[in-house]
Design a protein around this motif. Structure first.
Motif, short mmCIF file in Angstrom:
data_model
loop_
_atom_site.label_atom_id
_atom_site.label_comp_id
_atom_site.label_asym_id
_atom_site.label_seq_id
_atom_site.Cartn_x
_atom_site.Cartn_y
_atom_site.Cartn_z
N LEU A 125 10.94 -13.12 -5.03
CA LEU A 125 10.68 -11.79 -5.87
C LEU A 125 10.40 -12.72 -7.60
CD1 LEU A 125 12.05 -9.03 -3.75
CD2 LEU A 125 9.79 -11.01 -3.48
N PHE A 126 11.75 -12.80 -7.37
CA PHE A 126 12.62 -13.53 -8.85
C PHE A 126 11.77 -14.94 -9.36
CE2 PHE A 126 14.46 -15.57 -12.24
CZ PHE A 126 14.47 -14.66 -13.22
N ASN A 127 10.48 -15.33 -9.84
CA ASN A 127 9.73 -16.50 -9.79
C ASN A 127 9.87 -15.90 -10.83
OD1 ASN A 127 7.65 -18.58 -9.52
ND2 ASN A 127 6.33 -16.72 -7.92
N PRO A 128 10.30 -17.32 -12.32
CA PRO A 128 9.89 -17.56 -13.46
C PRO A 128 8.80 -18.55 -13.86
CG PRO A 128 12.45 -18.04 -12.57
CD PRO A 128 11.48 -17.91 -11.33
N ASP A 185 8.36 -19.26 -17.22
CA ASP A 185 8.78 -18.30 -18.26
C ASP A 185 10.10 -17.38 -17.98
OD1 ASP A 185 9.26 -15.81 -19.16
OD2 ASP A 185 6.78 -14.17 -18.78
N GLY A 187 12.27 -15.10 -19.14
CA GLY A 187 12.21 -13.92 -20.20
C GLY A 187 12.64 -13.12 -18.92
N GLY A 188 13.02 -13.14 -18.05
CA GLY A 188 13.52 -12.99 -17.05
C GLY A 188 15.39 -12.92 -16.63
N SER A 256 17.05 -3.27 -15.74
CA SER A 256 15.07 -3.82 -15.86
C SER A 256 14.69 -2.15 -15.77
CB SER A 256 15.60 -4.93 -14.86
OG SER A 256 15.36 -5.80 -15.23
N GLU A 260 10.41 -0.75 -20.64
CA GLU A 260 10.71 -1.84 -22.02
C GLU A 260 10.06 -2.40 -22.69
OE1 GLU A 260 15.24 -4.07 -20.85
OE2 GLU A 260 13.76 -3.91 -19.08
N HIS A 272 5.99 -4.99 -17.79
CA HIS A 272 6.04 -6.65 -17.41
C HIS A 272 6.88 -7.15 -16.51
CE1 HIS A 272 10.19 -6.17 -19.37
NE2 HIS A 272 10.43 -5.37 -19.17
N ILE A 273 6.72 -6.35 -15.63
CA ILE A 273 8.06 -6.88 -14.26
C ILE A 273 6.74 -6.60 -13.26
CG2 ILE A 273 9.65 -6.55 -12.99
CD1 ILE A 273 11.22 -5.36 -14.66
N ILE A 274 6.85 -8.10 -13.05
CA ILE A 274 4.91 -8.23 -11.94
C ILE A 274 6.23 -8.75 -10.73
CG2 ILE A 274 3.52 -9.45 -11.43
CD1 ILE A 274 2.96 -8.54 -14.45
N PRO A 276 5.63 -11.36 -7.73
CA PRO A 276 4.55 -12.15 -7.66
C PRO A 276 3.87 -12.11 -6.18
CG PRO A 276 7.09 -12.49 -7.91
CD PRO A 276 6.38 -11.12 -7.64
N ASP A 299 21.07 -10.76 -15.00
CA ASP A 299 19.69 -10.61 -15.29
C ASP A 299 18.61 -10.52 -14.46
OD1 ASP A 299 18.22 -10.21 -17.08
OD2 ASP A 299 18.09 -11.35 -18.47
N THR A 303 15.87 -7.71 -12.19
CA THR A 303 14.26 -7.78 -12.00
C THR A 303 14.34 -8.30 -11.10
OG1 THR A 303 14.52 -8.65 -14.37
CG2 THR A 303 13.31 -9.22 -13.70
#
Ligand code: AMP
Ligand code: MG
Length: 369
Positions: A125-128, A185, A187-188, A256, A260, A272-274, A276, A299, A303
């Motif tokens: 789910l957190f996928n930079p 990215d 940013g998360g 988050s 924002e 801006h939170i997508i 995935p 952080d 996210t």
């Protein structure tokens, strides 16, 4: 108003921001003030955010030297961890897109390892690696290049390429990717990683009592002296705070939210939170706050739990090793872990529904309070 509007904040917020920014401009980049109760305070402008540093119980010369060192680190982070400006991460992304491998510096490498770890712990789910999706939604620019939002076809195309952190092969300091659609990215979790590094820099100067506050995301060093550091969780629908929390020495608090960075298009808000899995901005959560001693993890988890949503947040939190969570869904219901409930004091009128739990030991939801 027809078409898309892109807003980072409301007009009132913008005024506050401009006001804050003017103060910083006035004080100039590194102006520091010494105030009566032996604190040194300064504000740095980094990642487009104002970072306030409060140092307690240190001699003034040491505090100033430490702040200069932190400032130099922040400047490098801004350049080399940035998803779309020219810098080291950008060079890696270009190499991946071209099918080349790239050697990375010790400054960037730990972030790549952390990104892989957070991706795995969050069940993806957190996928930079989804930088291309974030860019398609217009968030790789201070202002989106076009008013249009991506078409369902364009989103499906990006999803079908399935970029993940598992595609990235790290061999010592060399990075390669099995999948050319990976676009990193960070940013998360970059702000959390930045504050972790800044804390290490302060510690290397022997500073043991300080707070680094990046617009409400913060890490603390030591305790406040006679009492614990106390921080506010911003109200996701208001400019006030919804609750205050007590922080133990060395902890970070990260939030988050859908407020924002976002854009409005034909009456809908796209944040801006997508997610995935769908390629769509999240729409069930207003905000998630996490406390953890590791800022980068707090952080990333904040996210990830926005993506997980009201039904899955506790499973993902557990996988990520996070016990202190405060989540506000779009109806205003607050979900709070039992561990976080002990730290929280609601400010003003408490939310109508507060769900405490589930507990980690039984997985059962707690009573609504
Ligand atoms: P934060 O404010 O910490 O929640 O970070 C939001 C930023 O993380 C976005 O602006 C993107 O750069 C990036 N991002 C968006 N969605 C994801 C996701 N699912 N996983 C990792 N990073 C993301
Ligand atoms: Mg985050």
């Amino acid at each position: 108003m027809p078409g898309a509007r892109y807003k980072a904040m409301t007009a009132k917020g913008m005024l506050r921001w401009i006001f804050g920014f003017s103060i910083v401009a006035l004080l100039f980049f590194l102006a520091t003030i010494r105030n009566p109760d032996s604190q040194v305070r300064t504000t740095l402008n980094v990642f487009g955010t104002l970072v306030e540093i409060i140092i307690r119980d240190a001699d003034e010369a040491t505090a100033h030297k430490a702040i200069s060192a932190v400032s130099a680190h922040f400047r490098r982070m801004h350049r080399d961890w940035h998803a779309w400006e020219q810098g080291e991460l950008h060079a890696v992304n270009q190499a991946v897109a071209a099918g080349r491998s790239e050697t990375v510096s010790p400054f960037l490498l730990p972030l790549i390892h952390e990104a892989k770890q957070f991706h795995r712990l969050s069940d993806g789910l957190f996928n930079p690696a989804i930088g291309a999706l974030v860019a398609a939604w217009g968030f790789h620019a201070d202002e989106p290049a076009s008013e249009a939002i991506p078409t369902p076809g364009a989103i499906q195309e990006l999803l079908s390429q399935n970029p993940t952190m598992d595609d990235l092969i790290v061999d010592g300091t060399r990075i390669a990717s099995r999948n050319r659609s990976v676009q990193l990215d960070f940013g998360g979790f970059a702000k959390g990683a930045a504050l972790d590094r800044a804390r290490e820099v302060l510690e290397s100067f022997g500073i043991g009592n300080a707070v680094l506050n990046a617009g409400g995301d913060l890490v603390v060093l030591g305790d406040h002296g006679d009492r614990r550091w106390r921080a506010g969780i911003r109200h996701p629908l208001d400019w006030g705070i919804i609750a205050s929390v007590d922080l133990n020495a060395g902890e970070g608090l990260f939030t988050s939210g859908n407020y924002e960075r976002f854009r409005d298009h034909e009456g809908r808000r796209y944040t801006h939170i997508i997610d995935p899995r769908s390629g769509m901005p999240i729409d069930r959560i207003l905000s998630v706050s996490v406390i953890h001693p590791e800022g980068a993890l707090a952080d990333a988890a904040a996210t990830a739990l926005c993506v997980a949503g009201p039904s899955d947040w506790s499973r993902i939190a557990r996988r990520m090793g996070v016990t202190h969570v405060f989540l506000v869904d779009k109806s205003g219901t607050v979900y709070v872990s039992p561990e976080m409930r002990e730290r929280v004091t609601f400010v003003g009128t408490p939310p109508e529904t507060i769900v405490v739990g589930p507990r980690w030991d039984t997985g059962a939801p707690g009573p609504a309070k």
